[in-house]
Design a protein around this motif. Sequence first.
Motif, short mmCIF file in Angstrom:
data_model
loop_
_atom_site.label_atom_id
_atom_site.label_comp_id
_atom_site.label_asym_id
_atom_site.label_seq_id
_atom_site.Cartn_x
_atom_site.Cartn_y
_atom_site.Cartn_z
N THR A 23 0.56 -1.28 -0.06
CA THR A 23 0.31 -0.15 -0.03
C THR A 23 0.73 1.40 0.57
O THR A 23 0.07 2.27 -0.12
CB THR A 23 -0.51 -0.26 1.05
N LEU A 24 2.21 1.33 0.50
CA LEU A 24 2.88 2.26 0.02
C LEU A 24 4.17 2.19 -0.44
O LEU A 24 4.84 1.00 -0.69
CB LEU A 24 3.48 2.29 1.62
N ASN A 41 0.72 6.15 -1.26
CA ASN A 41 -0.06 5.46 -0.97
C ASN A 41 -0.16 5.15 -3.03
O ASN A 41 -0.40 5.74 -3.12
CB ASN A 41 -0.87 5.06 0.47
N TYR A 42 -0.77 3.58 -2.69
CA TYR A 42 -1.11 3.52 -4.32
C TYR A 42 -1.69 1.67 -4.06
O TYR A 42 -2.31 1.25 -2.90
CB TYR A 42 0.27 2.79 -4.54
N THR A 53 -3.60 11.91 -6.30
CA THR A 53 -2.55 13.14 -6.22
C THR A 53 -3.31 14.58 -5.94
O THR A 53 -3.75 14.31 -6.53
CB THR A 53 -1.29 13.06 -6.72
N THR A 72 8.25 -0.24 -4.01
CA THR A 72 8.06 -0.55 -3.20
C THR A 72 9.05 -2.04 -2.13
O THR A 72 9.23 -2.91 -3.05
CB THR A 72 5.83 -1.39 -3.19
N LEU A 106 -8.34 2.52 -2.14
CA LEU A 106 -7.19 3.68 -2.10
C LEU A 106 -7.41 4.88 -1.30
O LEU A 106 -8.67 5.43 -1.35
CB LEU A 106 -6.56 3.96 -3.68
N GLN A 107 -6.92 5.16 0.03
CA GLN A 107 -7.45 6.42 0.62
C GLN A 107 -6.02 7.03 0.87
O GLN A 107 -4.97 6.30 1.21
CB GLN A 107 -7.22 5.89 1.60
N PRO A 108 -6.14 8.25 0.82
CA PRO A 108 -4.32 9.49 2.00
C PRO A 108 -4.05 8.52 2.89
O PRO A 108 -5.36 8.75 4.16
CB PRO A 108 -5.04 10.56 1.36
N TRP A 109 -3.22 8.78 3.45
CA TRP A 109 -2.55 8.39 4.89
C TRP A 109 -3.25 9.75 5.96
O TRP A 109 -2.90 9.40 6.90
CB TRP A 109 -1.29 8.04 4.72
N ILE A 110 -3.02 10.65 4.90
CA ILE A 110 -2.98 12.15 5.71
C ILE A 110 -4.01 13.03 5.40
O ILE A 110 -4.61 12.61 4.73
CB ILE A 110 -1.60 13.04 5.59
N LYS A 114 -6.93 15.04 -2.32
CA LYS A 114 -6.63 14.33 -3.54
C LYS A 114 -7.15 14.14 -4.05
O LYS A 114 -8.22 13.10 -4.29
CB LYS A 114 -5.40 13.23 -2.88
#
Length: 139
Positions: A23-24, A41-42, A53, A72, A106-110, A114
Amino acid sequence: MSSDEPVRELDRDECRELLKQGTLGRLATAAGGEVDIFPVNYFSDGASILIRTAPGTKLLELTVHAAVAFETDGYTEDEAWSVVAHGRARQLESQTEIDEAERAPLQPWIPTLKYRYVHIDIERITGRRFERSPEPERW
């Protein structure tokens, strides 16, 4: 893997399976003689990579020069692995493609917004698996 062979090349199928599990990763771009690398993240289906992004350097560089590298990796107590994919990146433009991308896990980590999706078609993929053990005697 034995201690005689602490590094093993992975075949294409092994690389794809490991890519699907992650995932990263890190996205490497090059534009205007400058090379950059970005943690992202992907999501991957094994044949392509999808990232989200926001507008900025990463997206700008991808529009200037679509060739990218993506890496990765992961590890356990006994082993580690690394997968590197090369391909061409493009921002998704059609609503149909964006709607499909929205369904990917797919979710942003922060906590940032995006809304831009980048799709990487994998052209070449390689990987290695490493045995994790103490360093051999040096002398």
